[in-house]
Design a protein around this motif. Sequence first.
Motif, short mmCIF file in Angstrom:
data_model
loop_
_atom_site.label_atom_id
_atom_site.label_comp_id
_atom_site.label_asym_id
_atom_site.label_seq_id
_atom_site.Cartn_x
_atom_site.Cartn_y
_atom_site.Cartn_z
N LEU A 21 0.97 -1.16 0.12
CA LEU A 21 0.03 -0.10 0.09
C LEU A 21 0.99 1.32 -0.10
CD1 LEU A 21 -2.85 -1.02 2.56
CD2 LEU A 21 -2.95 -0.77 -0.01
N LEU A 22 2.02 1.41 0.65
CA LEU A 22 2.73 2.34 0.75
C LEU A 22 3.41 2.80 -0.63
CD1 LEU A 22 4.46 2.11 4.15
CD2 LEU A 22 3.07 3.77 3.73
N GLU A 23 3.79 1.54 -1.14
CA GLU A 23 4.61 1.81 -2.48
C GLU A 23 3.52 2.20 -3.73
OE1 GLU A 23 8.45 -0.92 -1.31
OE2 GLU A 23 6.69 -1.83 -2.49
N PHE A 35 9.06 6.78 3.63
CA PHE A 35 10.09 6.66 2.82
C PHE A 35 11.04 8.25 2.87
CE2 PHE A 35 7.58 3.66 0.66
CZ PHE A 35 7.99 2.42 1.42
N GLY A 36 10.81 9.15 3.58
CA GLY A 36 11.51 10.36 3.68
C GLY A 36 11.78 10.83 2.48
N GLU A 40 9.94 16.33 -4.97
CA GLU A 40 10.62 16.28 -6.23
C GLU A 40 10.96 14.61 -6.31
OE1 GLU A 40 11.52 18.64 -3.94
OE2 GLU A 40 10.02 20.19 -4.56
N LYS A 41 11.82 14.49 -5.12
CA LYS A 41 12.28 12.99 -5.37
C LYS A 41 11.27 11.94 -5.53
CE LYS A 41 15.72 9.92 -4.54
NZ LYS A 41 17.02 9.84 -5.18
N ALA A 42 10.10 12.25 -4.87
CA ALA A 42 8.98 11.20 -5.31
C ALA A 42 8.41 10.93 -6.44
CB ALA A 42 7.77 11.72 -4.25
N GLU A 43 8.58 12.10 -7.20
CA GLU A 43 8.29 12.30 -8.77
C GLU A 43 9.15 11.55 -9.43
OE1 GLU A 43 5.54 13.86 -10.19
OE2 GLU A 43 4.84 14.67 -8.13
N ILE A 44 10.56 11.68 -8.96
CA ILE A 44 11.40 10.65 -10.09
C ILE A 44 11.29 9.22 -9.57
CG2 ILE A 44 13.99 10.02 -9.98
CD1 ILE A 44 14.38 13.30 -8.93
N VAL A 45 11.05 8.63 -8.52
CA VAL A 45 11.00 7.33 -7.98
C VAL A 45 9.67 6.61 -8.03
CG1 VAL A 45 13.06 7.53 -6.77
CG2 VAL A 45 11.09 7.44 -5.72
N ILE A 101 15.68 -2.22 7.32
CA ILE A 101 15.08 -3.10 6.64
C ILE A 101 15.34 -4.55 7.11
CG2 ILE A 101 14.51 -4.29 4.18
CD1 ILE A 101 14.84 -1.50 2.91
N LEU A 102 16.46 -4.68 7.53
CA LEU A 102 16.70 -6.21 8.26
C LEU A 102 15.92 -6.47 9.28
CD1 LEU A 102 20.53 -5.81 7.84
CD2 LEU A 102 19.41 -7.24 6.64
N LEU A 103 15.72 -5.59 10.10
CA LEU A 103 14.67 -5.70 11.37
C LEU A 103 13.28 -5.69 11.08
CD1 LEU A 103 16.59 -3.31 14.15
CD2 LEU A 103 16.60 -5.76 13.88
N ILE A 104 12.96 -4.92 10.13
CA ILE A 104 11.45 -4.82 9.34
C ILE A 104 11.20 -5.88 8.90
CG2 ILE A 104 9.80 -3.32 8.30
CD1 ILE A 104 11.45 -1.09 9.22
N GLN A 105 12.12 -6.50 8.04
CA GLN A 105 11.37 -7.47 6.93
C GLN A 105 12.01 -8.80 7.05
OE1 GLN A 105 11.51 -5.63 3.10
NE2 GLN A 105 11.55 -7.86 1.91
N THR A 106 13.52 -8.87 7.31
CA THR A 106 14.05 -10.10 7.25
C THR A 106 14.07 -10.80 8.56
OG1 THR A 106 15.92 -9.11 5.86
CG2 THR A 106 16.39 -11.49 7.04
#
Length: 122
Positions: A21-23, A35-36, A40-45, A101-106
Amino acid sequence: MQLLAQIVTGFVALIHIYIVLLETVLFDTRGRKVFGLSQEKAEIVRAGMSNQGCYNGFLVAALVVGFAHPNSVVGSAFTVFGLCCVAVAGVWGGLTVKRSILLIQTLPAVVALALHFAASAV
């Protein structure tokens, strides 16, 4: 032990539903903040994040099939596959994007795998 494995696996699935949902649908609002990213950066990614969200959706699908498949052996195979994919993606994300991400996902995926294998051994 099996119930605990299912609970932790369900938690992993919920984490990834949130990530999807976030992505994707929440990227311009909540996702950008999580994602901080500046506007401008959001438009790019944006497109890449949406694509990444699609892949995370496949991880969720594998875990859901693991829960729902009527054949427990097939369901278990989907669960193990999904959790392994989550763990590997989390390691890659931890190395290339952000260590948390290691703590959140892995970590949750590895714990769920360990519980799943422990329950299967009994």
